[in-house]
Design an enzyme around this catalytic site. Structure first.
Site, PDB file in Angstrom:
ATOM      1  N   GLU A  55      14.598 -21.948  -9.137  1.00  0.00           N
ATOM      2  CA  GLU A  55      14.890 -23.387  -8.610  1.00  0.00           C
ATOM      3  C   GLU A  55      15.586 -23.954  -9.702  1.00  0.00           C
ATOM      4  O   GLU A  55      15.387 -23.736 -10.908  1.00  0.00           O
ATOM      5  CB  GLU A  55      13.767 -23.969  -8.191  1.00  0.00           C
ATOM      6  CG  GLU A  55      12.557 -24.359  -9.408  1.00  0.00           C
ATOM      7  CD  GLU A  55      11.081 -25.026  -8.800  1.00  0.00           C
ATOM      8  OE1 GLU A  55      11.283 -26.032  -8.299  1.00  0.00           O
ATOM      9  OE2 GLU A  55      10.326 -24.324  -8.792  1.00  0.00           O
ATOM     10  N   VAL A  77      11.625 -25.366  -4.649  1.00  0.00           N
ATOM     11  CA  VAL A  77      10.992 -24.393  -4.132  1.00  0.00           C
ATOM     12  C   VAL A  77      11.714 -24.030  -2.714  1.00  0.00           C
ATOM     13  O   VAL A  77      12.066 -23.038  -2.453  1.00  0.00           O
ATOM     14  CB  VAL A  77       9.509 -24.303  -4.043  1.00  0.00           C
ATOM     15  CG1 VAL A  77       8.835 -23.134  -3.557  1.00  0.00           C
ATOM     16  CG2 VAL A  77       8.763 -24.322  -5.455  1.00  0.00           C
ATOM     17  N   LYS A  95      -1.117 -26.575  -8.464  1.00  0.00           N
ATOM     18  CA  LYS A  95      -1.832 -27.582  -9.490  1.00  0.00           C
ATOM     19  C   LYS A  95      -3.080 -27.923  -9.100  1.00  0.00           C
ATOM     20  O   LYS A  95      -3.459 -28.349  -7.565  1.00  0.00           O
ATOM     21  CB  LYS A  95      -0.840 -29.012  -9.693  1.00  0.00           C
ATOM     22  CG  LYS A  95       0.519 -28.280 -10.442  1.00  0.00           C
ATOM     23  CD  LYS A  95       1.460 -29.829 -10.473  1.00  0.00           C
ATOM     24  CE  LYS A  95       2.538 -29.619 -11.125  1.00  0.00           C
ATOM     25  NZ  LYS A  95       3.467 -28.731 -10.276  1.00  0.00           N
TER      26      LYS A  95
END
Length: 324
Positions: free
Chosen positions: A39, A120, A173
Site C-alpha cells: 500500500e 489495504v 491493532k
C-alpha cells in the site's frame, strides 16, 4: 525506472482502468517470478518527508530480501500505478494533501483523475486487477470496539471476501475488538493461518491472547493452502499472520495498560468516530515513550520480508505445477 503500460502481465484480466506497470514488476509477472503488492498510504499518511520516502524504500528492500519483487500501488491521473518508481515515491512522499483511497473511494478518484494513496482494501483491488497474488501490510483493519451498536467494521475485512489475494500481516491493532475480528473472518469463510506462531498477533504485540485456528510453519504448505482455497472456487483472500520479531515486540500487558488509559482519555475528551483511532494510537505511543511507533516501523519491515518469502514459495509451487 520507466513505467511499462505496453507490457501487461499475462495473468491480468481485461480492464478499462489503465494499469501502469514498472518495468521490473511487468517483467517479474511475465516470468512467473514472485511479486508482493504494497500500500502507498504508509508513505503519505505515516512519517513526515523525507522519513516517509526512506521508510518506503526500506519496506521494498525487505520484500527483496524475502526473495520477491515489490509493487507499491498508487493512483495518479486516473491510472493505477503498479510498482512506484523512485520518482513516484519522492512525489508521493513530498506532495501534501494526497488523499487516502479505500476501495469505496477508488472509482471516484480514478474518474476525477487525481492522486491517491491506497489502503489495504484498495491495494487488494489493484493487486487482483494486476494479476499479483500476494499483498503485505504491517496490520489490517478489523471490527472496532462497540461495533455491536456503531457497525464500525473496517472495509479491509469486507474486501477480503472479494479479492483473490493472499494477505500477509501482523494481525490487527489491539485498539480493535480482535475476538470479533476473527469471528468475522470465520463467518465469511476467509482462511486465517498463523505462520510459525500459535496465536493471532496484535500488530506490535506478538500475541493477542487469542489462539489462531491454524498454525503452519512450512512455507510450501502455506502455498498449497492458498492454491487449494482458490481451487475450490473461492474468490476470497487467505490471511496469513506473522508476529513481530521478539526484539521488536511490545509487551502485551504494557500495551493493554496504555490502551486502557488512552480509552479513558478519549472518553474524557469526547473523541469518537473516525478521529478515535488516530487519537488512541498517538496516546498509546506517548504513554509507552515512543515504544509503539518504533515497533510499528519494525513490523513494517519484518512483515514485508515474510511476505516476500511466502510469495517466493507460492511462485515456486505454481512453476512446478506448470512444469508437470
Amino acid at each position: 525506472m520507466s513505467p511499462s503500460p505496453s507490457l501487461p502481465p499475462l495473468s491480468a484480466p481485461h480492464t478499462p482502468i489503465p494499469l501502469i506497470y514498472s518495468d521490473e514488476v511487468a517483467e517479474a509477472l511475465h516470468a512467473g517470478d514472485p511479486v508482493v503488492a504494497l500500500e502507498s498510504n504508509v508513505i503519505t499518511h505515516g512519517l513526515p518527508y523525507p522519513d516517509n520516502a526512506a521508510t518506503a524504500r526500506k519496506v521494498e528492500a525487505a520484500v527483496r530480501t524475502g526473495g520477491a519483487v515489490p509493487a507499491t500501488i498508487g493512483v495518479d491521473d486516473g491510472r493505477l500505478l503498479i510498482g512506484l518508481s523512485e520518482d513516484d515515491i519522492e512525489r508521493f512522499a513530498s506532495t501534501p494533501g494526497i488523499p487516502k483511497v479505500s476501495s469505496r473511494d477508488l472509482p471516484v478518484v480514478l474518474a476525477r483523475g487525481g492522486k491517491g494513496a491506497t489502503t489495504v482494501a484498495s491495494s487488494l483491488v489493484a493487486a487482483e486487477l494486476a494479476g499479483i497474488p500476494f499483498f503485505a501490510s504491517a496490520g489490517i483493519g478489523g471490527v472496532h470496539r462497540g461495533a455491536q451498536t456503531t457497525m464500525d467494521i473496517s472495509s479491509d475485512l469486507v474486501q477480503f471476501t472479494r479479492s483473490k489475494v493472499a494477505v500477509v500481516c501482523a494481525g490487527a491493532k489491539n485498539i480493535l475488538d480482535l475476538g470479533l475480528t476473527m469471528e468475522y473472518l470465520e463467518t465469511q469463510c476467509v482462511p486465517l493461518l498463523s505462520y510459525r506462531s500459535d496465536d493471532f498477533p496484535a500488530f506490535y504485540c506478538a500475541s493477542s491472547g487469542i489462539r489462531s485456528p491454524h498454525r503452519i510453519d512450512d512455507e510450501e504448505v502455506i502455498a498449497r493452502v492458498i492454491e487449494n482455497h482458490w481451487a475450490t472456487g473461492s474468490n476470497s483472500s487467505v490471511v496469513i499472520t506473522t508476529p513481530p520479531r521478539p526484539q521488536d515486540a511490545v509487551d502485551s500487558e504494557v500495551a493493554e495498560a496504555a490502551l486502557r488509559e488512552a480509552l479513558a482519555d478519549a472518553e474524557r475528551d469526547g473523541v469518537r468516530g473516525n478521529a478515535l483511532t488516530k487519537y488512541l494510537m498517538r496516546a498509546i505511543d506517548r504513554t509507552t515513550g515512543g515504544r509503539t511507533s518504533q515497533a510499528n516501523m519494525a513490523v513494517l519491515i519484518s512483515t514485508a520480508e515474510t511476505g516476500g518469502r511466502l510469495a517466493a514459495a507460492h511462485a515456486r509451487l505454481r512453476r512446478e505445477a506448470a512444469a508437470q
